[in-house]
Design a protein around this motif. Sequence first.
Motif, PDB file in Angstrom:
ATOM      1  N   ASP A 139      11.170  36.316  27.993  1.00  0.00           N
ATOM      2  CA  ASP A 139       9.946  37.117  27.964  1.00  0.00           C
ATOM      3  C   ASP A 139       8.815  36.443  27.189  1.00  0.00           C
ATOM      4  O   ASP A 139       7.675  36.907  27.215  1.00  0.00           O
ATOM      5  CB  ASP A 139      10.239  38.500  27.357  1.00  0.00           C
ATOM      6  N   GLU A 140       9.100  35.328  26.502  1.00  0.00           N
ATOM      7  CA  GLU A 140       8.068  34.612  25.755  1.00  0.00           C
ATOM      8  C   GLU A 140       7.559  33.437  26.591  1.00  0.00           C
ATOM      9  O   GLU A 140       8.271  32.442  26.771  1.00  0.00           O
ATOM     10  CB  GLU A 140       8.628  34.093  24.431  1.00  0.00           C
ATOM     11  N   PRO A 141       6.320  33.506  27.107  1.00  0.00           N
ATOM     12  CA  PRO A 141       5.793  32.445  27.975  1.00  0.00           C
ATOM     13  C   PRO A 141       5.819  31.059  27.331  1.00  0.00           C
ATOM     14  O   PRO A 141       6.135  30.070  28.000  1.00  0.00           O
ATOM     15  CB  PRO A 141       4.363  32.904  28.255  1.00  0.00           C
ATOM     16  N   LEU A 142       5.497  30.977  26.028  1.00  0.00           N
ATOM     17  CA  LEU A 142       5.483  29.682  25.359  1.00  0.00           C
ATOM     18  C   LEU A 142       6.891  29.085  25.305  1.00  0.00           C
ATOM     19  O   LEU A 142       7.098  27.903  25.622  1.00  0.00           O
ATOM     20  CB  LEU A 142       4.900  29.803  23.958  1.00  0.00           C
ATOM     21  N   GLY A 143       7.861  29.901  24.898  1.00  0.00           N
ATOM     22  CA  GLY A 143       9.239  29.429  24.843  1.00  0.00           C
ATOM     23  C   GLY A 143       9.751  29.021  26.218  1.00  0.00           C
ATOM     24  O   GLY A 143      10.490  28.041  26.359  1.00  0.00           O
ATOM     25  N   LEU A 144       9.348  29.776  27.229  1.00  0.00           N
ATOM     26  CA  LEU A 144       9.750  29.474  28.605  1.00  0.00           C
ATOM     27  C   LEU A 144       9.199  28.113  29.034  1.00  0.00           C
ATOM     28  O   LEU A 144       9.917  27.302  29.641  1.00  0.00           O
ATOM     29  CB  LEU A 144       9.229  30.576  29.526  1.00  0.00           C
TER      30      LEU A 144
ATOM     31  N   GLN B 150      20.866  37.168  43.754  1.00  0.00           N
ATOM     32  CA  GLN B 150      21.630  37.921  44.743  1.00  0.00           C
ATOM     33  C   GLN B 150      21.894  37.109  45.997  1.00  0.00           C
ATOM     34  O   GLN B 150      22.876  37.350  46.711  1.00  0.00           O
ATOM     35  CB  GLN B 150      20.899  39.222  45.091  1.00  0.00           C
ATOM     36  N   GLN B 151      21.045  36.151  46.286  1.00  0.00           N
ATOM     37  CA  GLN B 151      21.234  35.290  47.457  1.00  0.00           C
ATOM     38  C   GLN B 151      22.233  34.163  47.185  1.00  0.00           C
ATOM     39  O   GLN B 151      22.565  33.400  48.089  1.00  0.00           O
ATOM     40  CB  GLN B 151      19.891  34.692  47.891  1.00  0.00           C
ATOM     41  N   GLY B 152      22.704  34.066  45.957  1.00  0.00           N
ATOM     42  CA  GLY B 152      23.679  33.030  45.606  1.00  0.00           C
ATOM     43  C   GLY B 152      23.093  31.637  45.553  1.00  0.00           C
ATOM     44  O   GLY B 152      23.816  30.645  45.709  1.00  0.00           O
ATOM     45  N   LYS B 153      21.776  31.533  45.308  1.00  0.00           N
ATOM     46  CA  LYS B 153      21.114  30.232  45.301  1.00  0.00           C
ATOM     47  C   LYS B 153      21.041  29.593  43.916  1.00  0.00           C
ATOM     48  O   LYS B 153      20.507  28.506  43.756  1.00  0.00           O
ATOM     49  CB  LYS B 153      19.695  30.364  45.868  1.00  0.00           C
ATOM     50  N   VAL B 154      21.576  30.298  42.914  1.00  0.00           N
ATOM     51  CA  VAL B 154      21.454  29.825  41.528  1.00  0.00           C
ATOM     52  C   VAL B 154      22.808  29.354  41.005  1.00  0.00           C
ATOM     53  O   VAL B 154      23.793  30.097  41.051  1.00  0.00           O
ATOM     54  CB  VAL B 154      20.910  30.950  40.617  1.00  0.00           C
ATOM     55  N   ASP B 155      22.857  28.114  40.525  1.00  0.00           N
ATOM     56  CA  ASP B 155      24.075  27.594  39.892  1.00  0.00           C
ATOM     57  C   ASP B 155      24.097  27.913  38.396  1.00  0.00           C
ATOM     58  O   ASP B 155      25.154  28.184  37.835  1.00  0.00           O
ATOM     59  CB  ASP B 155      24.164  26.070  40.057  1.00  0.00           C
ATOM     60  N   LEU B 156      22.924  27.858  37.769  1.00  0.00           N
ATOM     61  CA  LEU B 156      22.848  27.976  36.314  1.00  0.00           C
ATOM     62  C   LEU B 156      21.647  28.826  35.920  1.00  0.00           C
ATOM     63  O   LEU B 156      20.544  28.633  36.434  1.00  0.00           O
ATOM     64  CB  LEU B 156      22.727  26.575  35.681  1.00  0.00           C
ATOM     65  N   LEU B 157      21.884  29.747  35.000  1.00  0.00           N
ATOM     66  CA  LEU B 157      20.838  30.646  34.510  1.00  0.00           C
ATOM     67  C   LEU B 157      20.699  30.484  33.002  1.00  0.00           C
ATOM     68  O   LEU B 157      21.669  30.671  32.259  1.00  0.00           O
ATOM     69  CB  LEU B 157      21.213  32.094  34.850  1.00  0.00           C
ATOM     70  N   PHE B 158      19.498  30.097  32.541  1.00  0.00           N
ATOM     71  CA  PHE B 158      19.169  30.141  31.115  1.00  0.00           C
ATOM     72  C   PHE B 158      18.561  31.513  30.846  1.00  0.00           C
ATOM     73  O   PHE B 158      17.526  31.866  31.428  1.00  0.00           O
ATOM     74  CB  PHE B 158      18.175  29.038  30.748  1.00  0.00           C
ATOM     75  N   LEU B 159      19.205  32.288  29.983  1.00  0.00           N
ATOM     76  CA  LEU B 159      18.855  33.697  29.840  1.00  0.00           C
ATOM     77  C   LEU B 159      18.616  34.073  28.380  1.00  0.00           C
ATOM     78  O   LEU B 159      19.518  33.942  27.540  1.00  0.00           O
ATOM     79  CB  LEU B 159      19.992  34.554  30.431  1.00  0.00           C
TER      80      LEU B 159
ATOM     81  N   PRO C 121      12.181  42.943  25.752  1.00  0.00           N
ATOM     82  CA  PRO C 121      11.761  44.341  25.569  1.00  0.00           C
ATOM     83  C   PRO C 121      12.231  45.292  26.669  1.00  0.00           C
ATOM     84  O   PRO C 121      12.548  46.445  26.389  1.00  0.00           O
ATOM     85  CB  PRO C 121      10.226  44.247  25.532  1.00  0.00           C
ATOM     86  N   THR C 122      12.289  44.824  27.896  1.00  0.00           N
ATOM     87  CA  THR C 122      12.661  45.737  28.989  1.00  0.00           C
ATOM     88  C   THR C 122      14.170  45.898  29.142  1.00  0.00           C
ATOM     89  O   THR C 122      14.652  46.970  29.503  1.00  0.00           O
ATOM     90  CB  THR C 122      12.078  45.247  30.323  1.00  0.00           C
ATOM     91  N   LEU C 123      14.921  44.825  28.868  1.00  0.00           N
ATOM     92  CA  LEU C 123      16.366  44.854  29.088  1.00  0.00           C
ATOM     93  C   LEU C 123      17.012  43.701  28.344  1.00  0.00           C
ATOM     94  O   LEU C 123      16.526  42.567  28.404  1.00  0.00           O
ATOM     95  CB  LEU C 123      16.663  44.730  30.589  1.00  0.00           C
ATOM     96  N   LEU C 124      18.097  43.970  27.628  1.00  0.00           N
ATOM     97  CA  LEU C 124      18.830  42.886  26.976  1.00  0.00           C
ATOM     98  C   LEU C 124      19.409  41.946  28.027  1.00  0.00           C
ATOM     99  O   LEU C 124      19.902  42.390  29.069  1.00  0.00           O
ATOM    100  CB  LEU C 124      19.963  43.451  26.122  1.00  0.00           C
ATOM    101  N   GLY C 125      19.364  40.658  27.721  1.00  0.00           N
ATOM    102  CA  GLY C 125      19.928  39.686  28.656  1.00  0.00           C
ATOM    103  C   GLY C 125      21.395  39.918  28.921  1.00  0.00           C
ATOM    104  O   GLY C 125      21.884  39.712  30.046  1.00  0.00           O
ATOM    105  N   THR C 126      22.134  40.359  27.908  1.00  0.00           N
ATOM    106  CA  THR C 126      23.561  40.636  28.100  1.00  0.00           C
ATOM    107  C   THR C 126      23.777  41.782  29.083  1.00  0.00           C
ATOM    108  O   THR C 126      24.698  41.744  29.908  1.00  0.00           O
ATOM    109  CB  THR C 126      24.220  40.967  26.751  1.00  0.00           C
TER     110      THR C 126
END
Length: 236
Positions: A10-15, A45-54, A59-64
Motif C-alpha cells: 500500500d506504500e507507493p514509494l516502497g513498492l 485467479q488466472q494462475g498467471k503468477v508464480d511469485l507474490l511479494f506481499l 489498511p484495507t486488508l492484512l496480507g495474511t
Amino acid sequence: MKLQTILIDDEPLGLRILADDLQQVPTIQLIGQYTRPFEGLELLQQGKVDLLFLDIQMPTLLGTDFLRSLAQPPMVIFTTAYEHYALEGFELNAIDYLLKPIRLDRLLRACNKAYEHHSLKQKGDAAMQADTFFFVKTEYKEAKIYHSDVLYIEGLKDYVKIYLDSQPGKPVLTRMNVKTMEARLDPNRFCRVHQSYIVPVSRITAFHKTQILLGGKVIPVGERFADQFLATYRNR
C-alpha cells in the motif's frame, strides 16, 4: 525460466523501490504492481503468477488474510516492517519473510530460494505426469493417487487408509477392502504382506521373516503372505 511476479504494497514509494531492485534480478519477471490487494486478484485467479511479494500491514486488508482468501495461492514472500507477523507468515508456507527496509543481498537470497523451490516443484510435477495412477472415492470426490506417492496401505474392515509421501499424517480414507485394493495395484510394484497391509516393494529398507521396515515404519508380515512376499521381493 523467469518467475512471473507481482507486488502488492500500500506504500507507493516502497513498492517502487522494491520493483527497481527486482528489475536487477535475472530470474524475476515483473508483471504487476499494486497498492491494493484485490487489484492483483485477476492475475492470481488466472494462475498467471508464480511469485507474490506481499505486504502484511495494509489498511484495507492484512496480507495474511488476503493470502488465506486465495484458493490456489502462488509462492509468497512477505514484506513488512513488523517482526511479530513472522510466525504466522511461515505457518502460511511463505517462501521467505523480509523486514523493511529490505537489503538487496537479502532480497536476492529470497528470490533464489523461490527459484529453487519452483524448479524442484516443476521437476516433481513432470515426474508425477509420467507416473501411473489410480482413482479412489474419498470425501464425496474422486482422488487421484500416484503409485509412486504411496508409502503403504492399511486395511480397516471395509475401509483402507492410503498413506502418501506427499501428505504425511493425512492418509486418504476410502471405502474398499484390502483385497479389492490389491487387485487395482501393479503386482510388480506392490505386495500384500499381511491381512491388513500392502506395501510398495521399492520403499522397503529392511526385512526379516515377521517384519518389514519402510524407513522408520514397521509393518508386520503375516505368516500366509510371507512366501509370496519373499518371491516378489527377490524377483524384482
